[in-house]
Scaffold this active site. Structure first.
Site, PDB file in Angstrom:
ATOM      1  N   GLU A  66      48.053  23.301  -0.618  1.00 43.44           N
ATOM      2  CA  GLU A  66      48.996  23.742   0.345  1.00 43.44           C
ATOM      3  C   GLU A  66      50.269  25.012  -0.173  1.00 43.44           C
ATOM      4  O   GLU A  66      51.027  24.528  -0.701  1.00 43.44           O
ATOM      5  CB  GLU A  66      49.960  22.937   1.181  1.00 43.44           C
ATOM      6  N   LYS A  69      45.214  24.471   3.105  1.00 44.94           N
ATOM      7  CA  LYS A  69      46.393  24.477   3.924  1.00 44.94           C
ATOM      8  C   LYS A  69      47.166  25.527   3.783  1.00 44.94           C
ATOM      9  O   LYS A  69      48.519  25.677   3.059  1.00 44.94           O
ATOM     10  CB  LYS A  69      47.236  23.198   4.035  1.00 44.94           C
TER      11      LYS A  69
HETATM   12  P1  13P Z   1      54.619  22.402   9.979  1.00 46.60           P
HETATM   13  O1  13P Z   1      53.536  22.312  10.711  1.00 46.60           O
HETATM   14  O2  13P Z   1      55.984  21.818  10.367  1.00 46.60           O
HETATM   15  O3  13P Z   1      55.052  23.634   8.953  1.00 46.60           O
HETATM   16  O4  13P Z   1      54.731  21.131   8.816  1.00 46.60           O
HETATM   17  C1  13P Z   1      53.236  21.113   8.328  1.00 46.60           C
HETATM   18  C2  13P Z   1      53.363  20.549   6.616  1.00 46.60           C
HETATM   19  O5  13P Z   1      52.674  19.521   6.210  1.00 46.60           O
HETATM   20  C3  13P Z   1      54.324  21.237   5.715  1.00 46.60           C
HETATM   21  O6  13P Z   1      54.073  20.930   4.489  1.00 46.60           O
END
Ligand code: 13P
Length: 342
Positions: free
Chosen positions: A177, A222
Site C-alpha cells: 500500500e 492497494k
Molecule cells: P481508508 O479506506 O479509510 O483510506 O483506509 C484504508 C486503509 O487501510 C488505509 O491504510
C-alpha cells in the site's frame, strides 16, 4: 481454505468481493470514536468490530478478507469465539496490519517513512499461528511544494519491498500500500499532479519489488485512486477519476498482479463506490479491481451503532448496505438510484 500465496491472493480479489480494512490503530479508532462520543475501551473496540464481523450475509456475499489490528487479532467475541474464527466462518480471510506507523523522514520536511521492519519475520510467524494469511503495510506519500522527494519515494518503496518479501517467505500474502494522500496538508494539488505522483511512486515500488524477488502473483496492490486533493478548487468528475486511474495503473502495474484493491482515503462513501464502479465498467483490465476500504465501508455503520448495544442491528444494516454497493461496484454494476432506494 486456500493455502498457496497465489490462491490466497486470488481469494482476496474474488469476483464481487473486496476487503474490509478494520485495522485502525488504537489511536486512530479512538479519534473516530471520540467524534461520536464513544468511549475507546478495549471492550467497546471489540464490540464494534464483532458487530461488523457478525453481519453474516454482508460478510458472506461481499467481503473476501478483513484487515485486523494487533489487538483485534487476539480478541474473542462476547461468547468466547475468537474474532478470527468469526471471520473465517463468514468465508473471509483474516489479515493483519504489520507496519508500525509513520515517522518523520530526516531532512525531508513534510515527508514520512513507515517503520516496522525490525523483528518483522518473528511477528509474521506469530500472526500466521493466530490465523493471518495476508498482511498490510502502508507507506504515505504527500504532495506539496517540492515534494514528494526521490528520497521519500525510494525509501518507502524499498521498505514495502522488504516487507513484502518477508511476508511471502512466511506464507503470507502482502498487501502493498503506497498511499498518495488526498487529504494531507498541503493538499491543493489537482488530479493531474496526483496522476504523475502516483505513476512515479508505483514505478519505483514495482522496481523495488523486483529487486527483492517478490512474486507478483502472490501479492495485492492497494493504491490510492487518481483524484484531486480535497482542497483543490477543481474537483474531477467520477468518470475522469476512473479514466485517469485506470490509465496510470495500466502504464505501471504488471498483469501478473492478480488484483488491485483501492483505499478510500477520505472520499465520501458514495464517491468511493461510484469511482470503483466506473473503473470496472471500462472493462478489459488485466487485473481485478476492487475495494479495501476503511472509512468508506465503516463510517455509516459506526454512526448508526454509536456505542450502544441496542443499535447493533442498525449498525449491521448500514454496513450491509455499503458492502452491497461496493460489491456491485467491483463488478461495474453500481447505480445511483440503488443508494436512494435504501
Ligand atoms: P481508508 O479506506 O479509510 O483510506 O483506509 C484504508 C486503509 O487501510 C488505509 O491504510
Amino acid at each position: 481454505m486456500a493455502e498457496t500465496l497465489e490462491d490466497i491472493a486470488r481469494q482476496m480479489v474474488a469476483p464481487g468481493k473486496g476487503i474490509l480494512a478494520a485495522d485502525e490503530s488504537t489511536a486512530t479508532i479512538t479519534k473516530r470514536f471520540d467524534k461520536l462520543g464513544i468511549a475507546s475501551t478495549e471492550d467497546n473496540r471489540r464490540d464494534y468490530r464483532e458487530m461488523l464481523f457478525r453481519a453474516g450475509d454482508a460478510m458472506k456475499s461481499a467481503i473476501s478478507g478483513v484487515i485486523l489490528y494487533d489487538e483485534t487479532i487476539r480478541q474473542k467475541g462476547k461468547d468466547g469465539t475468537p474474532l478470527v474464527d468469526i471471520i473465517k466462518a463468514a468465508g473471509a480471510v483474516p489479515g493483519i496490519k504489520v507496519d508500525k506507523g509513520t515517522k518523520a523522514l530526516p531532512f525531508s520536511p513534510g515527508e514520512s517513512i513507515t517503520e516496522g521492519l525490525d523483528g518483522l519475520r518473528e511477528r509474521l510467524k506469530d500472526y500466521y499461528v493466530l490465523g493471518a494469511r495476508f498482511a498490510k503495510w502502508r507507506a504515505v506519500i504527500a504532495i506539496g511544494a517540492g515534494i514528494p522527494s526521490d528520497n521519500c519515494i525510494h525509501a518507502n518503496a524499498n521498505a514495502l519491498a522488504r516487507y513484502a518479501a518477508l511476508c511471502q517467505e512466511q506464507g503470507i500474502v502482502p498487501i502493498v500500500e503506497p498511499e498518495v494522500l488526498m487529504d494531507g496538508d498541503p493538499a491543493t494539488h489537482d488530479i493531474d499532479t496526483c496522476a504523475a505522483v502516483t505513476e512515479r511512486t508505483l514505478k519505483e515500488v514495482f522496481a523495488e519489488l523486483k529487486i527483492a524477488k517478490v512474486r507478483l502473483e502472490g501479492m495485492v496492490l492497494k493504491p490510492n485512486m487518481v483524484i484531486a486533493g480535497q482542497k483543490c478548487a477543481r474537483q474531477a468528475s467520477a468518470q475522469e477519476v476512473a479514466e485517469k486511474t485506470v490509465k496510470v495503473l495500466k502504464a505501471v502495474v504488471p498483469a501478473a498482479v492478480p488484483g488491485i484493491a483501492f483505499l478510500s482515503g477520505g472520499q465520501s462513501d458514495r464517491q468511493a463506490t461510484e469511482n470503483l464502479s466506473l473503473m470496472n465498467a471500462i472493462g478489459g483490465l488485466p487485473w481485478k479491481l476492487t475495494f479495501s476500504y476503511g472509512r468508506a465501508l465503516q463510517a455509516a455503520a459506526m454512526n448508526a451503532w454509536a456505542g450502544k448495544a441496542g443499535n447493533v442491528a442498525a449498525g449491521q444494516k448500514a454496513f450491509a448496505h455499503r458492502a452491497a454497493m461496493n460489491s456491485l461496484a467491483a463488478g461495474g454494476k453500481w447505480k445511483a438510484d440503488l443508494e436512494k432506494a435504501a
